[in-house]
Design an enzyme around this catalytic site. Sequence first.
Site, PDB file in Angstrom:
ATOM      1  CG  HIS A   1     -40.081  61.658  29.086  1.00 39.50           C
ATOM      2  ND1 HIS A   1     -39.198  60.630  29.312  1.00 39.50           N
ATOM      3  CD2 HIS A   1     -41.292  61.218  29.513  1.00 39.50           C
ATOM      4  CE1 HIS A   1     -39.849  59.616  29.865  1.00 39.50           C
ATOM      5  NE2 HIS A   1     -41.098  59.948  30.003  1.00 39.50           N
TER       6      HIS A   1
ATOM      7  CD  GLU B   1     -34.908  60.276  25.862  1.00 43.12           C
ATOM      8  OE1 GLU B   1     -33.843  60.076  25.257  1.00 43.12           O
ATOM      9  OE2 GLU B   1     -35.248  59.620  26.864  1.00 43.12           O
TER      10      GLU B   1
END
Length: 281
Positions: free
Chosen positions: A73, A125
Amino acid sequence: MKVKVAFPTGFCFGVRRALKALEEALAAHGEVYSLGSPIHNERVVEEMVSKGLRLVEDPEEVPPGGVSFVRAHGVSAATMEALKVRSSLVVDGTCPFVRRVQMKAKELASEGYAVVVVGDPTHPEVVGIVGHVPGDKVFVVASRGEIKVDLFKSFGKIGVVCQTTNRVEAFKEVVSELVGLVEEVKVHNTICDATAARQEAVRRLAAEVDAVVVVGSRSSANTRKLLEIASSLGEALLVEDVSDLERGWFRGKREIGVAAGASTPDCLIEKVVEELEGIEV
């Protein structure tokens, strides 16, 4: 029961790459501190914990001189710097596609664009992407309905990027709305090719079977997106492992499709397929 498996499905390039780097770090150093869970799969994580993986939520939890790991991420620029100060080694498992979004968002800001990130504001993310954009003109929009019309109209130009695991339809809807608000909109379609391919595979699969079983964690964003797509086209069921398969749900169905999120290991997909094939219709 007849079973048809979507292609592609399961682990994506970014997850495989990150896990390989983590496994190599564990073998070399014995103890590695991961900022957050490296994958949305409890079984895989438990196995790695037994090998020396330690889960932390803040760089300050990494002991001075320890080895730290950044999952696929990615993290914000500030968090990466904090890890470098704290650690003797930072194993960076950031997916190259995620890194591309980070760089595109930063580039848009440097060119004077207000930056819109289409995605889930709580997803690691997206938090990392926002953390690479200098200044305060960066906004996260999950859907068209969250667009701040009056505020966005005040900007001369807007740049748009997208969470790599988002649905293409959601991205298009937001971009379409923004185009009518300001004079200039610069768009980078940063949805990962693997994500788009998996979503399209589920669309094709749903049209060919009686129902779709999506294998993956409920906490996985890309798994939930696959479930949304399958559910919009017919019956769909999310299972984390074979224990979630309720035989009564399959009554009257002759062919089942199987798809899996990007963090679902092949062995789990195979077990679900084997179990489904054993159901008599």
